[in-house]
Design an enzyme around this catalytic site. Structure first.
Site, PDB file in Angstrom:
ATOM      1  N   CYS A   2       0.776  -1.200   0.000  1.00 59.74           N
ATOM      2  CA  CYS A   2       0.000   0.000   0.000  1.00 59.74           C
ATOM      3  C   CYS A   2       0.830   1.284   0.000  1.00 59.74           C
ATOM      4  O   CYS A   2       0.501   2.220  -0.690  1.00 59.74           O
ATOM      5  CB  CYS A   2      -0.881  -0.069   1.218  1.00 59.74           C
ATOM      6  SG  CYS A   2      -2.188   1.043   1.252  1.00 59.74           S
ATOM      7  N   ARG A  27      -3.472   4.878   5.129  1.00 55.30           N
ATOM      8  CA  ARG A  27      -3.973   4.219   3.920  1.00 55.30           C
ATOM      9  C   ARG A  27      -4.383   2.776   4.201  1.00 55.30           C
ATOM     10  O   ARG A  27      -4.963   2.126   3.335  1.00 55.30           O
ATOM     11  CB  ARG A  27      -2.908   4.262   2.823  1.00 55.30           C
ATOM     12  CG  ARG A  27      -2.471   5.682   2.499  1.00 55.30           C
ATOM     13  CD  ARG A  27      -1.446   5.682   1.401  1.00 55.30           C
ATOM     14  NE  ARG A  27      -2.054   5.368   0.137  1.00 55.30           N
ATOM     15  CZ  ARG A  27      -2.379   6.255  -0.790  1.00 55.30           C
ATOM     16  NH1 ARG A  27      -2.142   7.524  -0.568  1.00 55.30           N
ATOM     17  NH2 ARG A  27      -2.916   5.887  -1.910  1.00 55.30           N
ATOM     18  N   TRP A  75      -0.453  -4.091   2.267  1.00 51.48           N
ATOM     19  CA  TRP A  75      -1.853  -4.488   2.444  1.00 51.48           C
ATOM     20  C   TRP A  75      -1.990  -5.749   1.616  1.00 51.48           C
ATOM     21  O   TRP A  75      -1.864  -5.714   0.394  1.00 51.48           O
ATOM     22  CB  TRP A  75      -2.753  -3.375   1.913  1.00 51.48           C
ATOM     23  CG  TRP A  75      -4.197  -3.512   2.239  1.00 51.48           C
ATOM     24  CD1 TRP A  75      -4.774  -3.450   3.477  1.00 51.48           C
ATOM     25  CD2 TRP A  75      -5.283  -3.678   1.309  1.00 51.48           C
ATOM     26  NE1 TRP A  75      -6.131  -3.570   3.371  1.00 51.48           N
ATOM     27  CE2 TRP A  75      -6.472  -3.709   2.062  1.00 51.48           C
ATOM     28  CE3 TRP A  75      -5.361  -3.791  -0.079  1.00 51.48           C
ATOM     29  CZ2 TRP A  75      -7.724  -3.859   1.467  1.00 51.48           C
ATOM     30  CZ3 TRP A  75      -6.608  -3.945  -0.663  1.00 51.48           C
ATOM     31  CH2 TRP A  75      -7.770  -3.977   0.110  1.00 51.48           C
ATOM     32  N   ASN A 101       3.958  -1.640  -5.019  1.00 47.69           N
ATOM     33  CA  ASN A 101       2.496  -1.529  -4.916  1.00 47.69           C
ATOM     34  C   ASN A 101       1.930  -1.984  -6.242  1.00 47.69           C
ATOM     35  O   ASN A 101       2.509  -1.681  -7.287  1.00 47.69           O
ATOM     36  CB  ASN A 101       2.070  -0.074  -4.698  1.00 47.69           C
ATOM     37  CG  ASN A 101       2.372   0.414  -3.296  1.00 47.69           C
ATOM     38  OD1 ASN A 101       2.654  -0.381  -2.407  1.00 47.69           O
ATOM     39  ND2 ASN A 101       2.310   1.717  -3.106  1.00 47.69           N
ATOM     40  N   GLY A 102       0.779  -2.652  -6.208  1.00 52.84           N
ATOM     41  CA  GLY A 102       0.178  -3.112  -7.462  1.00 52.84           C
ATOM     42  C   GLY A 102       0.108  -4.630  -7.468  1.00 52.84           C
ATOM     43  O   GLY A 102       0.340  -5.276  -6.440  1.00 52.84           O
ATOM     44  N   GLU A 482     -25.037   6.168   1.120  1.00 53.76           N
ATOM     45  CA  GLU A 482     -23.757   6.611   1.659  1.00 53.76           C
ATOM     46  C   GLU A 482     -23.720   6.450   3.184  1.00 53.76           C
ATOM     47  O   GLU A 482     -22.717   5.999   3.746  1.00 53.76           O
ATOM     48  CB  GLU A 482     -23.505   8.073   1.247  1.00 53.76           C
ATOM     49  CG  GLU A 482     -22.297   8.732   1.858  1.00 53.76           C
ATOM     50  CD  GLU A 482     -20.963   7.997   1.640  1.00 53.76           C
ATOM     51  OE1 GLU A 482     -20.905   7.087   0.806  1.00 53.76           O
ATOM     52  OE2 GLU A 482     -20.005   8.341   2.342  1.00 53.76           O
ATOM     53  N   LYS A 486     -21.082   4.206   5.308  1.00 54.38           N
ATOM     54  CA  LYS A 486     -20.241   4.781   6.365  1.00 54.38           C
ATOM     55  C   LYS A 486     -20.379   3.958   7.634  1.00 54.38           C
ATOM     56  O   LYS A 486     -19.402   3.620   8.284  1.00 54.38           O
ATOM     57  CB  LYS A 486     -20.698   6.221   6.609  1.00 54.38           C
ATOM     58  CG  LYS A 486     -19.700   7.256   6.816  1.00 54.38           C
ATOM     59  CD  LYS A 486     -18.881   7.769   5.681  1.00 54.38           C
ATOM     60  CE  LYS A 486     -18.273   6.808   4.749  1.00 54.38           C
ATOM     61  NZ  LYS A 486     -17.798   7.374   3.505  1.00 54.38           N
ATOM     62  N   GLU A 489     -18.686   0.451   7.265  1.00 57.61           N
ATOM     63  CA  GLU A 489     -17.228   0.509   7.149  1.00 57.61           C
ATOM     64  C   GLU A 489     -16.530   0.675   8.487  1.00 57.61           C
ATOM     65  O   GLU A 489     -15.486   0.083   8.724  1.00 57.61           O
ATOM     66  CB  GLU A 489     -16.821   1.731   6.306  1.00 57.61           C
ATOM     67  CG  GLU A 489     -16.956   1.548   4.840  1.00 57.61           C
ATOM     68  CD  GLU A 489     -16.505   2.791   4.108  1.00 57.61           C
ATOM     69  OE1 GLU A 489     -15.642   2.677   3.248  1.00 57.61           O
ATOM     70  OE2 GLU A 489     -17.024   3.897   4.402  1.00 57.61           O
ATOM     71  N   HIS A 505     -41.941  -3.837  -1.361  1.00 56.74           N
ATOM     72  CA  HIS A 505     -41.629  -4.856  -2.368  1.00 56.74           C
ATOM     73  C   HIS A 505     -40.658  -5.902  -1.828  1.00 56.74           C
ATOM     74  O   HIS A 505     -40.079  -6.653  -2.600  1.00 56.74           O
ATOM     75  CB  HIS A 505     -41.064  -4.193  -3.630  1.00 56.74           C
ATOM     76  CG  HIS A 505     -42.047  -3.254  -4.279  1.00 56.74           C
ATOM     77  ND1 HIS A 505     -43.223  -3.688  -4.830  1.00 56.74           N
ATOM     78  CD2 HIS A 505     -42.032  -1.904  -4.418  1.00 56.74           C
ATOM     79  CE1 HIS A 505     -43.903  -2.655  -5.300  1.00 56.74           C
ATOM     80  NE2 HIS A 505     -43.194  -1.551  -5.062  1.00 56.74           N
ATOM     81  N   LYS A 600      -6.957   3.053   1.924  1.00 60.23           N
ATOM     82  CA  LYS A 600      -7.451   4.369   1.521  1.00 60.23           C
ATOM     83  C   LYS A 600      -7.651   4.479   0.016  1.00 60.23           C
ATOM     84  O   LYS A 600      -8.688   4.899  -0.450  1.00 60.23           O
ATOM     85  CB  LYS A 600      -6.500   5.454   2.023  1.00 60.23           C
ATOM     86  CG  LYS A 600      -6.917   6.876   1.656  1.00 60.23           C
ATOM     87  CD  LYS A 600      -8.200   7.284   2.355  1.00 60.23           C
ATOM     88  CE  LYS A 600      -8.637   8.692   2.033  1.00 60.23           C
ATOM     89  NZ  LYS A 600     -10.043   8.895   2.371  1.00 60.23           N
TER      90      LYS A 600
HETATM   91  C1  F6R Z   1     -15.575   4.928   1.650  1.00 63.59           C
HETATM   92  C2  F6R Z   1     -14.514   5.260   0.731  1.00 63.59           C
HETATM   93  C3  F6R Z   1     -14.390   4.429  -0.493  1.00 63.59           C
HETATM   94  C4  F6R Z   1     -13.854   5.284  -1.660  1.00 63.59           C
HETATM   95  C5  F6R Z   1     -13.607   4.415  -2.904  1.00 63.59           C
HETATM   96  C6  F6R Z   1     -13.162   5.242  -4.071  1.00 63.59           C
HETATM   97  O1  F6R Z   1     -15.597   5.742   2.777  1.00 63.59           O
HETATM   98  O2  F6R Z   1     -13.757   6.159   0.979  1.00 63.59           O
HETATM   99  O3  F6R Z   1     -15.594   3.830  -0.828  1.00 63.59           O
HETATM  100  O4  F6R Z   1     -14.780   6.283  -1.942  1.00 63.59           O
HETATM  101  O5  F6R Z   1     -12.638   3.447  -2.616  1.00 63.59           O
HETATM  102  O6  F6R Z   1     -12.048   6.015  -3.752  1.00 63.59           O
HETATM  103  P1  F6R Z   1     -11.692   7.324  -4.556  1.00 63.59           P
HETATM  104  O7  F6R Z   1     -12.735   8.325  -4.268  1.00 63.59           O
HETATM  105  O8  F6R Z   1     -10.336   7.736  -4.042  1.00 63.59           O
HETATM  106  O9  F6R Z   1     -11.672   6.925  -5.996  1.00 63.59           O
END
Ligand code: F6R
Length: 605
Positions: A2, A27, A75, A101-102, A482, A486, A489, A505, A600
């Site tokens: 990561c 991250r 990660w 990374n990758g 959303e 939240k 998560e 339904h 992240k």
């Molecule tokens: C949730 C969250 C993730 C990101 C998703 C996309 O709280 O942060 O769902 O929104 O991984 O990330 P971005 O916006 O960086 O493309």
């Protein structure tokens, strides 16, 4: 994945690298490692540890001096979190160390081939394959060894390579995973994220895909993976090192929720054009004539950014009267989408590096589509790949879960919708109405934040739930989506989001006293319909927490939020639910800034 940090200069490198890794902790990661050397040292010294950066720090021996080094937070993708699987990975002779990374897609084939040639693998990772390829390559220079090895791998990478025979340099390369060089005074840094560098330098060079760099203490050069020199102009990072600090809050998430009034103020600043009741968006690269030819808008993003895109699509449809919808980029890219020349595509990403979004953008560009980016991180891959776009100016977001970037992205969409609307059929008076509404947002968000103590009490009462339902209608539905994301998560409570209209339904079957429902109930033309949904839930003895513009009789509790223009209400209704998720997770003792299993920015498939 990561996080990558590297340094070459005159300073003692291990403390610098550990500090850099700490700045990347946000991250998400499960293990960490560091390798150091110096021009006079005989070989490389390495330490790795499963767990936190502090676990790694505890293992670093007293004699670990060096002035060059690379470090990593991992990660897990290939192989479980363990000391062995942590990066860096070294060859058997201990000459080459690689952090990566990758994902290397053809790692198993290459591993089988190398094993047949007698190579012994010490880890289950895909990265170790690259280490052995570099170590076994007989080219004369490190650059050539790395370049030829990268030609053999398929997949994505941000890599940094150290070689005991070339202690005066670090070679790095990028393909699909960010690599940033930091230029100091007779010292150079490298990282996967500017957060790791900004306390030392704000002069950076961001590598493009297919680009490599050699960094030395007083020099750097960039070139492509085919060996052609490239020119790299350093830019100045606009975010200060302090923006990455906790600033007196207990968590980054709390800090970032609290920053929203200022963040929203920033996304509006300098963009409103009172005279023509519109906004100026210089970076769109889309003139009025072109804007009028758009027949459809398709918004692509992942997770929270996808939810922001759903609200954005609603704003565009209502203010600009252009058909618009949003789709997860991760799905879109795999369904061989029909790309229509009259459609404007908008890629949304806080980090600007999410691989699924980037891949969707690249596919669209390849098919000749026009793609705009709505992005927070300046100069990120998606921002550079897009034909134009808008920055959301939320400032750095460190907590793994997104809050202020979500809000700012929705506000950015409101600006875009207003801009397109005023080019098309939105009247001056409606333009003014929206502008006035936008201007009220920072203060209204502040008002909601002042109700934190009340929301905390509610969170304590609902934290015993095993599962929660979130409902909303039309504009309220993406808010429900959303809010439910939240909650799950960071609290790990199972949550579902449904359009309130869909309850009967199916999901109504779930309603019982043990399953609380959070209902979005704005005071708009759907108020009575929403109230009917509350009745249905109450009739089945469900507990209800409403977020509304006025007390809801059928709800057990109501969080009353200030009213704005109906189009902008979703922005405000999401804020108390960020606090609800936060305090629920807090009362359950969760690690809020680093929720389990999440990272992240997801720069892999
Ligand atoms: C949730 C969250 C993730 C990101 C998703 C996309 O709280 O942060 O769902 O929104 O991984 O990330 P971005 O916006 O960086 O493309």
């Amino acid at each position: 994945m990561c996080g990558i940090v590297g340094y070459i200069g005159k300073r003692d490198v291990a403390p610098l690298l550990l500090e850099g890794l700490q700045r990347l902790e946000y991250r998400g990661y499960d293990s960490a490692g560091v390798v150091v050397t110096s021009p006079k040292a005989a070989g490389l010294k390495m330490v790795k540890a499963k767990g936190r950066v502090r676990d790694l720090e505890a293992r670093v021996p007293k004699r670990f001096a060096g002035t060059t080094g690379i470090a990593h937070t991992r990660w897990a993708t290939h192989g479980a979190p363990s000391d062995e699987n942590a990066h860096p990975h070294m060859d058997a002779e201990g000459k080459v160390a690689v952090v990566h990374n990758g994902i290397i897609d053809n790692a198993s084939d290459l591993r089988a081939k190398l094993t047949a040639e007698g190579v012994e693998f010490l880890s289950e990772t895909d990265t170790e394959v690259l280490t052995h390829l570099i170590a076994r390559n007989d080219a004369d220079t490190l650059e050539e060894k790395v370049r030829q090895s990268l030609k053999l791998i398929e997949g994505t990478y941000g890599v940094a390579v150290l070689h005991a025979d070339f202690p005066d340099r670090i070679v790095v390369a990028r393909n699909g995973s960010p690599v940033v060089l930091g230029i100091g005074e007779k010292e150079m840094f490298v990282a996967s994220d500017v957060a790791a560098l900004v306390s030392h330098t704000r002069q950076v060079v961001t590598l493009d895909d297919g680009e490599m760099a050699t960094i030395k203490a007083d020099d750097f050069r960039t070139y492509t993976t085919s060996g052609t020199r490239t020119t790299a102009e350093p830019t100045t990072v606009e975010w200060e090192a302090e923006s990455y600090d906790m600033g007196g809050h207990d968590t980054y998430m709390h800090k970032e929720i609290s920053e929203q009034p200022d963040a929203v103020d920033r996304v509006l600043r300098g963009r409103i054009d009172e005279r023509f009741a519109t906004v100026r968006l210089g970076g769109l690269n889309l003139d009025a004539r072109e804007a009028r030819t758009i027949r459809r808008i398709k918004i692509l993003g992942c997770g929270t950014s996808y939810h922001a895109g759903l609200i954005g699509a609603g704003l565009i449809e209502s203010l600009a009267r252009v058909p618009a919808d949003a789709e997860p980029a991760s799905e879109f890219r795999y369904r061989n989408p029909v790309v229509d020349p009259d459609t404007l595509y908008i890629a949304v990403s806080q980090s600007g590096e999410t691989y699924d979004v980037l891949a969707a953008v690249q596919e669209l560009k390849r098919k000749g589509a026009r793609v705009l980016g709505v992005v927070n991180v300046v100069g990120s891959a998606i921002a550079r790949e897009a034909d134009g776009g808008m920055y959301v100016h939320a400032g750095p977001e460190v907590c793994v879960v997104s809050t202020k970037c979500f809000t700012n992205t929705v506000v950015a969409f409101a600006l875009l919708a207003l801009h397109l609307g005023r080019i098309r059929d939105l009247s001056v008076s409606d333009g003014k109405r929206i502008i006035e509404g936008l201007r009220r947002l920072p203060e209204q968000i502040q008002q909601i934040l002042q109700a934190e103590a009340e929301i905390k009490k509610l969170a304590d009462q609902y934290a015993d739930a095993k599962s929660m339902m979130f409902i909303g209608r039309v504009r309220g539905y993406p808010v429900a989506l959303e809010a439910s994301l939240k909650l799950k998560e960071i609290s790990y409570i199972h949550a579902e989001a449904y359009p309130a209209s869909e309850l009967k339904h199916g999901p109504l079957a779930l309603i019982e006293p043990a399953l609380p429902t959070v209902a979005i109930v704005p005071d708009d033309d759907l108020l009575e319909k929403n109230r009917a949904a509350l009745e249905e839930i109450k009739a089945r003895s469900g507990r209800i927490l409403a977020v509304a513009h006025q007390e809801q009789e059928k709800a057990d509790h109501t969080v009353v939020v200030p009213k704005n223009e109906p189009e902008l209400d979703p922005i405000l209704m999401g804020i108390p639910l960020q606090l609800l998720a936060y305090h629920t997770a807090l009362s359950l003792g969760r690690d809020i800034d680093k929720p389990r299993n999440l990272a992240k920015s997801v720069t892999v498939e």
